[in-house]
Design a protein around this motif. Structure first.
Motif, PDB file in Angstrom:
ATOM      1  N   ASP A 117       0.843  -1.050   0.023  1.00 57.58           N
ATOM      2  CA  ASP A 117       0.166   0.046  -0.152  1.00 57.58           C
ATOM      3  C   ASP A 117       0.906   1.210  -0.110  1.00 57.58           C
ATOM      4  OD1 ASP A 117      -1.851   2.183   0.393  1.00 57.58           O
ATOM      5  OD2 ASP A 117      -2.515   1.232   2.116  1.00 57.58           O
ATOM      6  N   SER A 118       0.920   1.875  -1.285  1.00 50.62           N
ATOM      7  CA  SER A 118       1.945   3.104  -1.186  1.00 50.62           C
ATOM      8  C   SER A 118       1.533   4.381  -0.332  1.00 50.62           C
ATOM      9  CB  SER A 118       1.931   3.469  -2.750  1.00 50.62           C
ATOM     10  OG  SER A 118       0.652   3.971  -3.167  1.00 50.62           O
ATOM     11  N   SER A 119       0.139   4.232   0.199  1.00 48.13           N
ATOM     12  CA  SER A 119      -0.189   5.318   1.180  1.00 48.13           C
ATOM     13  C   SER A 119       0.134   5.056   2.409  1.00 48.13           C
ATOM     14  CB  SER A 119      -1.659   5.774   0.632  1.00 48.13           C
ATOM     15  OG  SER A 119      -2.332   4.339   1.187  1.00 48.13           O
ATOM     16  N   ASN A 120       0.280   3.933   2.656  1.00 41.81           N
ATOM     17  CA  ASN A 120       0.726   3.475   4.121  1.00 41.81           C
ATOM     18  C   ASN A 120       1.909   2.306   4.151  1.00 41.81           C
ATOM     19  OD1 ASN A 120       0.435   3.513   6.857  1.00 41.81           O
ATOM     20  ND2 ASN A 120      -1.084   1.689   6.805  1.00 41.81           N
ATOM     21  N   PRO A 121       2.909   2.658   3.858  1.00 44.73           N
ATOM     22  CA  PRO A 121       4.161   1.667   3.537  1.00 44.73           C
ATOM     23  C   PRO A 121       4.530   1.553   5.253  1.00 44.73           C
ATOM     24  CG  PRO A 121       4.961   4.088   3.169  1.00 44.73           C
ATOM     25  CD  PRO A 121       3.508   4.169   3.189  1.00 44.73           C
ATOM     26  N   THR A 122       5.595   0.434   5.308  1.00 44.41           N
ATOM     27  CA  THR A 122       6.075   0.379   6.677  1.00 44.41           C
ATOM     28  C   THR A 122       6.920   1.383   6.767  1.00 44.41           C
ATOM     29  OG1 THR A 122       7.659  -1.159   5.718  1.00 44.41           O
ATOM     30  CG2 THR A 122       5.772  -2.094   6.178  1.00 44.41           C
ATOM     31  N   ASP A 123       7.648   1.643   8.030  1.00 40.46           N
ATOM     32  CA  ASP A 123       8.707   2.434   8.458  1.00 40.46           C
ATOM     33  C   ASP A 123       9.973   2.160   7.398  1.00 40.46           C
ATOM     34  OD1 ASP A 123       7.291   3.829  10.067  1.00 40.46           O
ATOM     35  OD2 ASP A 123       8.303   3.005  11.999  1.00 40.46           O
ATOM     36  N   GLU A 124      10.396   0.912   7.373  1.00 37.69           N
ATOM     37  CA  GLU A 124      11.462   0.880   6.778  1.00 37.69           C
ATOM     38  C   GLU A 124      11.139   0.904   5.105  1.00 37.69           C
ATOM     39  OE1 GLU A 124      14.855  -2.798   6.317  1.00 37.69           O
ATOM     40  OE2 GLU A 124      12.978  -3.515   7.327  1.00 37.69           O
ATOM     41  N   GLN A 125      10.280   0.644   4.681  1.00 44.20           N
ATOM     42  CA  GLN A 125       9.703   0.986   3.024  1.00 44.20           C
ATOM     43  C   GLN A 125      10.021   2.421   2.749  1.00 44.20           C
ATOM     44  OE1 GLN A 125       6.188  -1.192   2.995  1.00 44.20           O
ATOM     45  NE2 GLN A 125       7.082  -2.937   2.260  1.00 44.20           N
ATOM     46  N   ALA A 126       9.547   3.114   3.915  1.00 43.26           N
ATOM     47  CA  ALA A 126       9.347   4.863   3.821  1.00 43.26           C
ATOM     48  C   ALA A 126      10.860   5.167   4.178  1.00 43.26           C
ATOM     49  CB  ALA A 126       8.345   5.307   4.753  1.00 43.26           C
ATOM     50  N   GLY A 127      11.669   4.862   4.378  1.00 41.84           N
ATOM     51  CA  GLY A 127      13.019   5.111   4.682  1.00 41.84           C
ATOM     52  C   GLY A 127      13.206   5.780   6.058  1.00 41.84           C
ATOM     53  N   ILE A 165      14.938   9.240   7.229  1.00 44.85           N
ATOM     54  CA  ILE A 165      15.548   9.068   8.642  1.00 44.85           C
ATOM     55  C   ILE A 165      16.363   7.872   8.657  1.00 44.85           C
ATOM     56  CG2 ILE A 165      15.403   8.877  11.139  1.00 44.85           C
ATOM     57  CD1 ILE A 165      12.451  10.014  11.027  1.00 44.85           C
ATOM     58  N   ALA A 166      17.628   7.931   8.308  1.00 44.39           N
ATOM     59  CA  ALA A 166      18.656   6.782   7.816  1.00 44.39           C
ATOM     60  C   ALA A 166      19.111   6.086   8.929  1.00 44.39           C
ATOM     61  CB  ALA A 166      19.957   7.531   7.129  1.00 44.39           C
ATOM     62  N   GLY A 167      19.360   6.687  10.142  1.00 44.98           N
ATOM     63  CA  GLY A 167      19.888   6.022  11.338  1.00 44.98           C
ATOM     64  C   GLY A 167      20.950   6.678  11.885  1.00 44.98           C
ATOM     65  N   LYS A 168      21.885   6.103  13.056  1.00 46.50           N
ATOM     66  CA  LYS A 168      22.677   6.876  13.722  1.00 46.50           C
ATOM     67  C   LYS A 168      23.958   6.958  13.092  1.00 46.50           C
ATOM     68  CE  LYS A 168      19.514   6.886  17.131  1.00 46.50           C
ATOM     69  NZ  LYS A 168      19.076   6.011  17.510  1.00 46.50           N
ATOM     70  N   SER A 169      24.792   7.889  13.646  1.00 45.59           N
ATOM     71  CA  SER A 169      26.090   8.244  12.975  1.00 45.59           C
ATOM     72  C   SER A 169      26.907   7.678  14.096  1.00 45.59           C
ATOM     73  CB  SER A 169      26.318   9.627  12.870  1.00 45.59           C
ATOM     74  OG  SER A 169      26.247  10.512  14.058  1.00 45.59           O
ATOM     75  N   ALA A 170      28.339   7.866  13.848  1.00 48.06           N
ATOM     76  CA  ALA A 170      29.376   7.105  14.603  1.00 48.06           C
ATOM     77  C   ALA A 170      30.806   8.008  14.479  1.00 48.06           C
ATOM     78  CB  ALA A 170      29.672   5.578  14.620  1.00 48.06           C
ATOM     79  N   ALA A 209       5.954  16.478   7.394  1.00 49.98           N
ATOM     80  CA  ALA A 209       4.846  16.005   8.204  1.00 49.98           C
ATOM     81  C   ALA A 209       5.100  14.502   8.640  1.00 49.98           C
ATOM     82  CB  ALA A 209       3.486  15.782   7.052  1.00 49.98           C
ATOM     83  N   LYS A 210       5.551  13.698   7.880  1.00 49.32           N
ATOM     84  CA  LYS A 210       5.944  12.397   8.527  1.00 49.32           C
ATOM     85  C   LYS A 210       6.895  12.459   9.817  1.00 49.32           C
ATOM     86  CE  LYS A 210       5.538   7.836   8.634  1.00 49.32           C
ATOM     87  NZ  LYS A 210       4.145   7.358   9.061  1.00 49.32           N
ATOM     88  N   PHE A 211       8.028  13.399   9.577  1.00 50.99           N
ATOM     89  CA  PHE A 211       8.873  13.643  10.791  1.00 50.99           C
ATOM     90  C   PHE A 211       8.240  13.913  12.095  1.00 50.99           C
ATOM     91  CE2 PHE A 211      12.144  15.446  13.454  1.00 50.99           C
ATOM     92  CZ  PHE A 211      13.349  14.704  13.034  1.00 50.99           C
ATOM     93  N   ARG A 212       7.457  15.044  11.805  1.00 50.43           N
ATOM     94  CA  ARG A 212       6.452  15.530  13.050  1.00 50.43           C
ATOM     95  C   ARG A 212       5.774  14.209  13.550  1.00 50.43           C
ATOM     96  NH1 ARG A 212       4.851  19.592   9.326  1.00 50.43           N
ATOM     97  NH2 ARG A 212       6.024  21.528   9.811  1.00 50.43           N
ATOM     98  N   ASP A 213       5.098  13.449  12.759  1.00 50.83           N
ATOM     99  CA  ASP A 213       4.370  12.294  13.249  1.00 50.83           C
ATOM    100  C   ASP A 213       5.241  11.179  13.942  1.00 50.83           C
ATOM    101  OD1 ASP A 213       1.680  10.659  13.219  1.00 50.83           O
ATOM    102  OD2 ASP A 213       3.254   9.387  11.947  1.00 50.83           O
ATOM    103  N   VAL A 214       6.424  10.836  13.433  1.00 55.63           N
ATOM    104  CA  VAL A 214       6.946  10.090  14.111  1.00 55.63           C
ATOM    105  C   VAL A 214       7.684  10.498  15.429  1.00 55.63           C
ATOM    106  CG1 VAL A 214       9.559   8.869  13.949  1.00 55.63           C
ATOM    107  CG2 VAL A 214       7.963   8.881  11.863  1.00 55.63           C
TER     108      VAL A 214
END
Length: 568
Positions: A117-127, A165-170, A209-214
Motif C-alpha cells: 500500500d503506497s499510501s501506508n508503507p512500513t517505516d523501513e519501506q518509507a526510509g 531518517i537513515a539511522g545513527k552516526s558514529a 509531516a512524517k517527521f512530526r508524526d514520528v
C-alpha cells in the motif's frame, strides 16, 4: 548493488591523461600506515601550530603509543627515541570531518510485498530507520577513507546513507586497519528531505509531516513507557523500535543532523527544530545569507560544504540585454556562494567543514577560494580542526596538539594554505602514513612549464595509450585529443561495464594549466551514472595522475602518447 559489483565496475572505468615526469620522488612513502608508533617518537625543530592562532617555531613534538607526550621548544627527548628532522616541516592538528559519507554504503531497499500500500508503507519501506547504525555499512578499508586521510583527515563523524531518517552516526578515527577505530557510537540521528519513490512521503513537505508524526508518537511512547515503569494499573506499552530509537533525540542526548542543500531546506529543518525542540546540526550548508538570524536563534551547529559552484558566466558578443541581465544574476549568485564562509565568520558562527559530496582534489583549492573571498586563515583552520572537535564533543582528546591528546596530526612541506604546500605525513591514532611529495617545479626561461609553449596544448593533440589500476586489477584503452588552446576536445575508450566489448565517452572540461591536466567523463554502469574526474601533470609524451570516482575513491593511472597521429 553489492560492493563487489561496484569494485568490478571500477576496474572497467578507464582514465587517460598526461604527467610531468621531470620530477623525481625524493623520499619513500608508506601510505599503508603499517609503521606503528609504539615507542618514543619525535619530530624536531619544526614549525608547529598547536591550535589556530598559536604557532611555535623551532619546536618539537614528542608522542608515544598514540598519545602526545610533549610539545614545545624545550622538550626533553628520551634516549632511544626515533627522531625526524623537521627543519622544513609544518605540523597542524589532524583534520576532523563533521559529517562524512566516505566508506559508507547504502543498505538494500526492502522488497515490496504483493499487497503493498503506497499510501501506508512500513517505516523501513518509507526510509524511516532510526535504529540502524552507520557501522553496519561502514568499510574502514574503503579507498575513499584512504584518500581523505591523505588529504589530512584523521577523525570523522560517519553518517549513514538511506531515506528520510537513515539511522545513527558514529565517530571513527582513520587509524590502524587492525582496529575497529570506533571512538563513539550512536552520536547523532541522520535525516534528510529525501522522500520515497512511489509512496508516502514522496515530497519534502511530506517528509516534514512524517517527521512530526514520528517525533510526536515517540514522545507518547516514551511517556507511556516511563509511566508504566513507575505505576501500577496501566496497560503495558507497545514496544516500537522506531519510536524507541528516537528516545535519545527526545532527551536531547544526541542531535539530529539534517542534510540541507539550500536556504529553503535550512528553513524547513529549523522550522521542525523550533516546533519539536530537538538539538540540530545543519550539514552541507551552501546558502546562509538569508537565514543567519534563524540559525543564530536555533543555536544550530553549521557544517559548511567543502564544495563550490563553477562560474558558468561567459562573455558573448552581440549579447541581448536580457542575456546580459541573466548573466549578471548568475554571476552575483556565484560570487555570493564564495563568500558564505566569510559571512559565517563575520556573524560569529563557529562552523565546521563536511566532506560529504566533496572531492579530495578540490578541498584545498576551495578553501583558498573562500579565503580569497574574506575567510581568515585562523577560521579556515579552526573549521578543519577545533570547531568540529567541539561540535562532536571530543575536544578533550582531539582538535589541538597538546600533551595527553591523541597523536593526530598532519605534517606539511610548507604553511598549510600556501600554493606549494603538500602533505608529507599524516599521523592518526599513532599510526604513521607517509606520502610522496613532488619537488617544486621551476618555470623555464619563458615563464611557463611546458617548454616555451604558452598553452601547452600542442603536446596533447594525438592518441594516448593508458593503463588504470584499481583493486580489481589493471585495464587500459585509448584517449584521442584534438584541438588547441581553449578548444580542446577528445574521446576516451574503456571496457564496457556491461561486458559488451569497448565503450567510448566524450572527455569534458579539458584544461591544461601550468602543466596540470584535468578533465571529466561519464560512464553508465548497472543503472548508475558515474562521473569520473581526472587530474595529473603532463610533459612531452608521459602522464601520471589519478582518477577520482567520488565515494568509490581515487586510483592511479599512467599514459603514454603514441609516436604519431595516424589514428586521427
Amino acid at each position: 548493488m553489492k560492493i563487489s559489483t561496484k569494485i568490478k565496475l571500477l576496474s572497467s572505468l578507464i582514465v587517460a591523461a598526461f604527467f610531468i615526469a621531470n620530477s623525481q620522488v625524493q623520499a619513500q612513502s608508506d601510505p599503508s600506515g603499517n609503521r606503528r608508533v609504539t615507542s618514543s617518537y619525535a619530530i624536531k625543530n619544526a614549525t608547529i601550530t598547536t591550535a589556530p592562532g598559536n604557532t611555535i617555531k623551532g619546536a618539537t613534538i614528542l608522542f608515544k603509543d598514540g598519545l602526545i607526550q610533549a610539545v614545545g621548544t624545550n622538550v626533553n627527548i628520551p634516549v632511544g627515541t626515533d627522531v625526524i628532522n623537521g627543519d622544513s616541516l609544518f605540523i597542524y592538528p589532524g583534520f576532523i570531518d563533521g559529517a562524512s559519507s566516505a566508506g559508507v554504503s547504502r543498505p538494500a531497499d526492502p522488497e515490496r510485498p504483493a499487497n503493498f500500500d503506497s499510501s501506508n508503507p512500513t517505516d523501513e519501506q518509507a526510509g524511516i530507520t532510526p535504529w540502524r547504525s552507520v557501522l553496519d555499512n561502514l568499510d574502514m578499508g574503503n579507498n575513499a577513507i584512504s584518500d581523505w586521510r591523505k588529504a589530512g583527515f584523521t577523525i570523522a563523524q560517519a553518517i549513514p546513507d538511506g531515506g528520510m531518517i537513515a539511522g545513527k552516526s558514529a565517530i571513527v578515527i582513520y587509524g590502524s586497519g587492525e582496529s575497529t577505530n570506533i571512538l563513539a557510537q550512536n552520536t547523532a540521528l541522520s535525516a534528510r528531505f529525501r522522500g520515497s519513490r512511489g509512496m508516502y512521503p514522496g515530497t519534502p513537505l511530506g517528509v516534514m509531516a512524517k517527521f512530526r508524526d514520528v517525533y510526536k508518537n515517540a514522545e507518547l511512547s516514551s511517556t507511556h513507557t516511563r509511566l508504566f515503569a513507575s505505576n501500577s494499573g496501566l496497560n503495558r506499552p507497545e514496544i516500537n523500535k522506531t519510536y524507541q530509537a528516537m528516545f535519545p533525540v527526545l532527551d536531547k542526548n544526541i542531535p539530529v543532523i539534517f542534510e540541507v542543500s539550500n536556504d529553503l531546506e535550512i528553513r524547513r529543518a529549523l522550522r521542525l527544530q523550533k516546533e519539536l525542540g530537538f538539538k540540530i546540526v545543519l550539514s552541507g550548508v551552501t546558502e546562509v545569507e538569508n537565514v543567519i538570524s534563524e540559525i543564530k536563534a536555533s543555536n544550530a551547529t553549521v557544517l559548511l560544504a567543502l564544495t563550490l559552484p563553477e562560474d558558468k558566466t561567459k562573455a558573448k558578443e552581440d549579447a541581448t540585454d536580457e542575456y546580459v541581465a541573466r548573466t549578471a544574476r548568475v554571476k552575483e549568485a556565484y560570487e555570493k556562494a564564495l563568500k558564505q564562509a566569510a559571512l559565517l565568520e563575520k556573524e560569529g558562527i563557529k562552523f565546521g567543514f563536511t566532506t560529504s559530496g566533496a572531492k579530495t582534489g578540490d578541498m584545498m583549492k576551495n578553501i583558498k577560494i573562500m579565503m580569497d573571498n574574506g575567510l581568515s586563515e585562523n577560521a579556515a583552520l579552526a573549521s578543519l580542526t577545533v570547531n568540529n572537535a567541539q561540535n562532536l564533543g571530543i575536544q578533550k582528546f582531539a582538535g589541538t596538539l597538546e600533551k595527553g591528546k591523541l597523536a593526530n596530526m598532519v605534517v606539511m612541506t610548507a604553511p598549510i594554505f600556501t600554493e606549494d604546500s603538500q602533505v608529507k605525513h599524516v599521523i592518526a591514532d599513532g599510526y604513521v602514513y607517509d606520502y610522496e611529495v613532488k619537488p617544486k617545479r621551476a618555470a623555464n626561461g619563458n615563464g611557463n612549464k611546458n617548454g616555451g609553449n604558452p598553452s601547452g596544448s600542442s603536446v596533447l593533440a594525438g592518441t594516448w595509450e593508458y593503463v588504470s589500476d584499481t583493486p580489481a586489477g589493471s585495464s587500459g584503452g585509448l584517449m584521442k585529443i584534438e584541438g588547441s588552446g581553449s578548444n580542446l576536445k577528445g574521446t576516451i575508450t574503456f571496457d564496457d561495464p556491461a561486458g559488451n566489448g569497448t565503450a567510448q565517452a566524450d572527455m569534458k572540461d579539458i584544461k591544461l594549466v601550468d602543466g596540470n591536466l584535468s578533465f571529466t567523463f561519464d560512464v553508465s554502469a548497472g543503472g548508475m551514472d558515474l562521473n569520473v574526474d581526472v587530474k595529473g601533470d603532463i610533459t612531452d609524451d608521459k602522464f601520471t595522475g589519478r582518477m577520482s570516482l567520488g565515494n568509490f575513491g581515487s586510483f592511479p593511472l599512467n599514459a603514454t602518447k603514441k609516436p604519431n597521429n595516424s589514428n586521427f
